[in-house]
Design an enzyme around this catalytic site. Structure first.
Site, PDB file in Angstrom:
ATOM      1  N   GLY A  59     104.594  45.187 103.485  1.00 31.31           N
ATOM      2  CA  GLY A  59     106.278  44.463 103.052  1.00 31.31           C
ATOM      3  C   GLY A  59     105.997  44.626 101.499  1.00 31.31           C
TER       4      GLY A  59
ATOM      5  N   MET B 296     107.181  49.223  96.382  1.00 37.18           N
ATOM      6  CA  MET B 296     107.241  49.767  94.673  1.00 37.18           C
ATOM      7  C   MET B 296     107.352  50.337  94.513  1.00 37.18           C
ATOM      8  SD  MET B 296     103.737  51.471  94.564  1.00 37.18           S
ATOM      9  CE  MET B 296     103.818  53.170  96.174  1.00 37.18           C
ATOM     10  N   PRO B 297     107.971  50.850  93.198  1.00 36.14           N
ATOM     11  CA  PRO B 297     108.469  51.194  92.360  1.00 36.14           C
ATOM     12  C   PRO B 297     108.725  52.813  92.583  1.00 36.14           C
ATOM     13  CG  PRO B 297     109.205  49.940  91.080  1.00 36.14           C
ATOM     14  CD  PRO B 297     107.546  49.473  91.897  1.00 36.14           C
TER      15      PRO B 297
ATOM     16  N   GLY C 130     107.828  55.506  87.590  1.00 39.84           N
ATOM     17  CA  GLY C 130     106.618  54.795  86.677  1.00 39.84           C
ATOM     18  C   GLY C 130     105.957  55.290  85.790  1.00 39.84           C
TER      19      GLY C 130
ATOM     20  N   GLY D  33     102.852  56.465  83.642  1.00 38.87           N
ATOM     21  CA  GLY D  33     101.605  56.371  83.212  1.00 38.87           C
ATOM     22  C   GLY D  33     100.986  56.718  81.962  1.00 38.87           C
TER      23      GLY D  33
ATOM     24  N   ASP E  89     101.079  52.282  85.367  1.00 35.85           N
ATOM     25  CA  ASP E  89     100.108  53.312  85.367  1.00 35.85           C
ATOM     26  C   ASP E  89      98.665  52.690  84.880  1.00 35.85           C
ATOM     27  OD1 ASP E  89      98.460  53.540  88.273  1.00 35.85           O
ATOM     28  OD2 ASP E  89      97.925  55.151  86.497  1.00 35.85           O
TER      29      ASP E  89
ATOM     30  N   TYR F  81      90.552  54.309  81.364  1.00 31.09           N
ATOM     31  CA  TYR F  81      92.025  54.770  80.233  1.00 31.09           C
ATOM     32  C   TYR F  81      91.497  54.642  78.806  1.00 31.09           C
ATOM     33  CZ  TYR F  81      94.291  57.331  84.465  1.00 31.09           C
ATOM     34  OH  TYR F  81      94.832  57.472  85.790  1.00 31.09           O
TER      35      TYR F  81
ATOM     36  N   LYS G   3      92.683  50.615  87.788  1.00 32.78           N
ATOM     37  CA  LYS G   3      91.803  51.447  89.025  1.00 32.78           C
ATOM     38  C   LYS G   3      90.495  51.021  88.245  1.00 32.78           C
ATOM     39  CE  LYS G   3      94.869  54.865  88.607  1.00 32.78           C
ATOM     40  NZ  LYS G   3      95.434  55.114  86.881  1.00 32.78           N
TER      41      LYS G   3
ATOM     42  N   HIS H 204      89.381  54.625  91.353  1.00 35.98           N
ATOM     43  CA  HIS H 204      89.604  55.525  90.694  1.00 35.98           C
ATOM     44  C   HIS H 204      89.480  56.804  91.272  1.00 35.98           C
ATOM     45  CE1 HIS H 204      90.905  56.480  86.600  1.00 35.98           C
ATOM     46  NE2 HIS H 204      91.468  57.633  87.048  1.00 35.98           N
TER      47      HIS H 204
END
Length: 298
Positions: free
Chosen positions: A13, A16-17, A20, A22, A47, A52, A77, A110
């Protein structure tokens, strides 16, 4: 007034857009500027990932923004070096500390690591616990095949809300998307405009970027849009969540300006037909801690 981003509703429910930002391969300095520009433009999904090495900078940009934390769908992640049950819990805590938040909206594993599958399964059980405790509003995986999704669910009873995968007009993954549809998993696309073809590819047979394909450039000219905007519109109309990466504020704004036109069914089909079935990014089946020894520091 900032544009309202179209959303998809996850199986639990949660909204989520569908567009986005990254931040893969964004340097720490670039990350703060890029996230700040994205939030000012209207993006509401960011994200990042432990691997990263820019979670702290994402958190800094969030704190500096006038956009409230509760308005931003934040994704990070768990890296493979932190797979295992206790290790995953520690990895999550580390990411929250770096981001400067108590929890996230979506927490992903990931990579699947089929060569170290028991550690992968154990980590997924820990991620399920984090979800049960409310520390993340949704959970998912990244780069999992249909077969590995099936086995993961059979082993744990926990169905991911999202699978983030390489997906663009040259690699559309129809069979995997069918699995997602069957299991109620949302499809999230990394490298949605084919950026992986420009900065890295493990496959010498990979096609050039879809941005230069005549079908895409022709549609861009017809609609008065950029090639990237046409491809991102294709993602939106398929219901995929796309997370294009850029550190250029102008391009960040361009990538978000995709809500004022639509592709016809025939135009969508013409882009669908560009699929080569060839992956450009790393083969997830080959990824393990021996080949990718990166470890995340506390």
């Amino acid at each position: 007034m900032a544009q309202t981003t179209p959303e998809t509703t996850l199986a639990n429910g949660l909204a989520m857009p569908l567009i986005g930002l990254g931040v893969y391969r964004s340097s720490p300095e670039e990350t703060v500027t890029a996230v700040s520009a994205a939030l000012a433009t209207g993006y509401r999904l960011i994200d990042t990932a432990a691997a990263y090495r820019n979670e702290a900078e994402v958190g800094k940009a969030l704190r500096q923004s006038t956009v409230g934390r509760n308005e931003v769908f934040l994704v990070t992640k768990l890296w493979i070096s932190d797979y295992g049950y206790d290790e995953a819990l520690h990895g999550f805590d580390r990411s929250m500390k770096k981001l400067g938040v108590d929890g996230v909206d979506l927490y992903l594993m990931h990579q699947p690591m089929p060569n170290e599958w028991e550690r992968t399964v154990a980590a997924w059980k820990a991620v399920g616990r984090l979800y049960e405790e409310g520390r993340t509003k949704a959970i998912g995986v990244s780069n999992f095949s249909s077969e590995l999704l099936t086995d993961l669910i059979e082993r744990t009873g926990i169905v991911p809300h999202v699978n983030q995968v390489e997906l663009h007009p040259f690699f559309t993954q129809p069979d995997l998307r069918a699995t997602h549809q069957k299991l109620g998993i949302a499809t999230q696309a990394w490298s949605p405009i084919g950026g992986v073809m420009r900065y890295v590819t493990d496959n010498p047979d990979a096609a050039p970027s879809p941005l230069s394909h005549p079908v895409v450039t022709g549609l861009a000219a017809k609609h008065g849009k950029t090639a990237a905007q046409v491809i991102l519109r294709w993602h939106l109309q398929h219901g995929f969540c796309a997370i294009p990466k850029s550190v250029n504020p102008k391009r960040i704004a361009e990538n978000f300006a995709v809500f004022d036109f639509a592709l016809t069914d025939a135009e969508m089909a013409s882009i669908d037909a560009l699929d080569t079935g060839v992956r450009s990014g790393p083969n997830p089946a080959d990824i393990d801690t021996r080949k990718y020894p990166l470890r995340i520091e506390d």
